[in-house]
Design an enzyme around this catalytic site. Structure first.
Site, mmCIF file in Angstrom:
data_model
loop_
_atom_site.group_PDB
_atom_site.id
_atom_site.type_symbol
_atom_site.label_atom_id
_atom_site.label_comp_id
_atom_site.label_asym_id
_atom_site.label_seq_id
_atom_site.Cartn_x
_atom_site.Cartn_y
_atom_site.Cartn_z
ATOM 1 N N ASP A 153 10.405 -43.352 -42.500
ATOM 2 C CA ASP A 153 10.466 -45.047 -42.674
ATOM 3 C C ASP A 153 9.230 -45.549 -43.157
ATOM 4 O OD1 ASP A 153 12.363 -47.063 -43.247
ATOM 5 O OD2 ASP A 153 13.322 -46.700 -41.398
ATOM 6 N N GLU A 186 10.830 -45.066 -48.410
ATOM 7 C CA GLU A 186 9.984 -46.405 -48.485
ATOM 8 C C GLU A 186 10.693 -47.329 -49.276
ATOM 9 O OE1 GLU A 186 7.281 -46.390 -51.799
ATOM 10 O OE2 GLU A 186 9.542 -46.613 -52.005
ATOM 11 N N TRP A 187 12.172 -47.115 -49.378
ATOM 12 C CA TRP A 187 12.948 -48.224 -49.988
ATOM 13 C C TRP A 187 12.782 -48.384 -51.603
ATOM 14 C CZ3 TRP A 187 9.791 -51.705 -46.172
ATOM 15 C CH2 TRP A 187 10.135 -51.055 -44.777
ATOM 16 N N ASP A 208 17.862 -50.983 -47.754
ATOM 17 C CA ASP A 208 19.094 -50.537 -47.121
ATOM 18 C C ASP A 208 20.498 -50.937 -47.671
ATOM 19 O OD1 ASP A 208 17.282 -49.593 -45.511
ATOM 20 O OD2 ASP A 208 17.619 -50.693 -43.686
#
Length: 392
Positions: A153, A186-187, A208
């Site tokens: 994450d 890492e979105w 998310d």
């Protein structure tokens, strides 16, 4: 129908993609990973009993035989502090037997165990340490425990660029002595599709997902722009599946699963499989849809086309060219009422508008006959139709 093609012509995309990407050559992730992850349903309410029972349930439901092999523990599994040697410590109150024993149990079921860490000083829950500055040590710990998958994450990063932090863990995993699937989470903040293929096997392209219709379709749209970067060994990841968690209707979940399968996303179940509903079980067990996700595609990748009607922007056609000149196509109604959706052959990768194709409905599990020039269907609100078109 006036349409908008959101990608360049297929050969141009594939050729460009060949030049601009390079993937790891370690034999992992040749197809998108399939399995289960604890976060969407349980968040921090996890323990070793839940993980063991989930492994049992994956076998009992038949999910394991369909390819759902990874059992992935997300955040909150470790103590707040490392031990005196700097090692991560499984949380005594929830994982008293330790992660090695849990891995042995999961492996005994013919499954694989995944775990979670963070490229920062603490994980996103702030209940356990991250791996920043401990990459080599933690990778060796994971290997010694028998871990098969690492979700990594992006919280509490100390202002260090993702490419630097994720490179350190990638190197540590390569040197740890055990093949571990590396999932970069890492979105999508630093466009990882453009650089992560040499570091890991999948990369988050979005923030998310939540168990709502609007959030799900927004993740799909954000992920779609990176379609040409996916190939065996490296996959775009719009986040985990919400099917079965109760926030969407059956039709919405069917659309969710169809799109994730089409774009070659990881298929990581996010509900409690120990008490899964029959409707969710049926959706997640659709072998014909799974085959689109796991099967070979043109040039070893699927390049989706996203087409929308200028006047009716909620009517979508998503398609990708598969091996054998077949085309997978989803007619997707994101509007509030029933609608008729049409896909014409040249718009979805079938070059000749006069071509005759054999059409199969993947949700009805039935051939619907031979079609020429286009496919049309009436689609319920928030629903989809998914087909395989095979030129004759």
């Amino acid at each position: 129908m006036t349409t908008l093609l959101l990608f360049f012509l297929l050969p141009m995309v594939v050729t460009e993609g060949r030049v601009r990407r390079s993937v790891l050559d370690d034999g992992l992730g040749l197809t998108p990973p399939m399995g289960w992850n604890s976060w969407n349903h349980f968040q921090c309410n996890i323990d070793e009993k839940t993980i063991r029972e989930t492994a049992d349930a994956l076998v009992k439901t038949g999910f394991a035989n369909l390819g759902y092999r990874y059992v992935n523990i997300d955040d909150c599994w470790a103590e707040l502090n490392r031990d005196s040697q700097g090692n991560l410590v499984p949380k005594k109150s929830t994982f008293p037997s330790g992660i090695k024993a849990l891995a042995d149990y999961v492996h005994g079921k013919g499954l694989k165990l995944g775990i979670y860490s963070d490229a920062g000083t603490q994980t996103c829950s702030k209940t356990m340490p991250g791996s920043l500055g401990h990459e080599e040590q933690d990778a060796k710990t994971f290997a010694a425990w028998g871990i098969d998958y690492l979700k990594y994450d992006n919280c509490n990063d100390q202002g260090i660029k993702p490419s630097e932090r994720y490179t350190k863990m990638s190197t540590a995993l390569k040197n740890c002595g055990r093949p571990i699937f590396f999932s970069l989470c890492e979105w999508g903040v630093d466009n990882p599709a453009t650089w992560a293929s040499t570091l890991g096997h999948s990369w988050r392209t979005t923030e998310d997902i939540f168990d709502t219709w609007d959030r799900m379709i927004s993740r799909a749209d954000q992920n779609d722009r990176w379609a040409s970067y996916a190939k065996p060994g490296g996959w775009n990841d719009p986040d985990m599946l919400e099917v079965g968690n109760g926030g969407m209707t059956t039709e919405e979940y069917r659309s969710h699963f169809s799109i994730w399968a089409l774009v070659k996303a990881p298929l990581l179940i996010g509900c409690d499989v120990r008490s899964i509903t029959n409707e969710a079980l049926e959706i997640l067990s659709n072998q014909e849809v799974i085959a689109v996700n796991q099967g070979k595609s043109l040039m070893n990748a699927i390049i989706p086309f996203a087409i929308s009607n200028w006047l009716h922007s909620n009517l979508k056609v998503w398609a990708g060219v598969l091996s054998g000149s077949r085309v997978a196509v989803v007619l997707w109604n994101r509007g509030s009422s029933d609608a008729t959706i049409t896909a014409k052959w040249p718009d979805i990768g079938i070059p000749s508008p006069w071509a005759i194709v054999k059409a199969r409905d993947l949700w009805a599990h039935a051939d619907i006959g031979f079609l020429k020039g286009e496919i049309t269907a009436t689609v319920d609100s928030h629903a989809c139709k998914m087909y395989i078109l095979t030129p004759q």
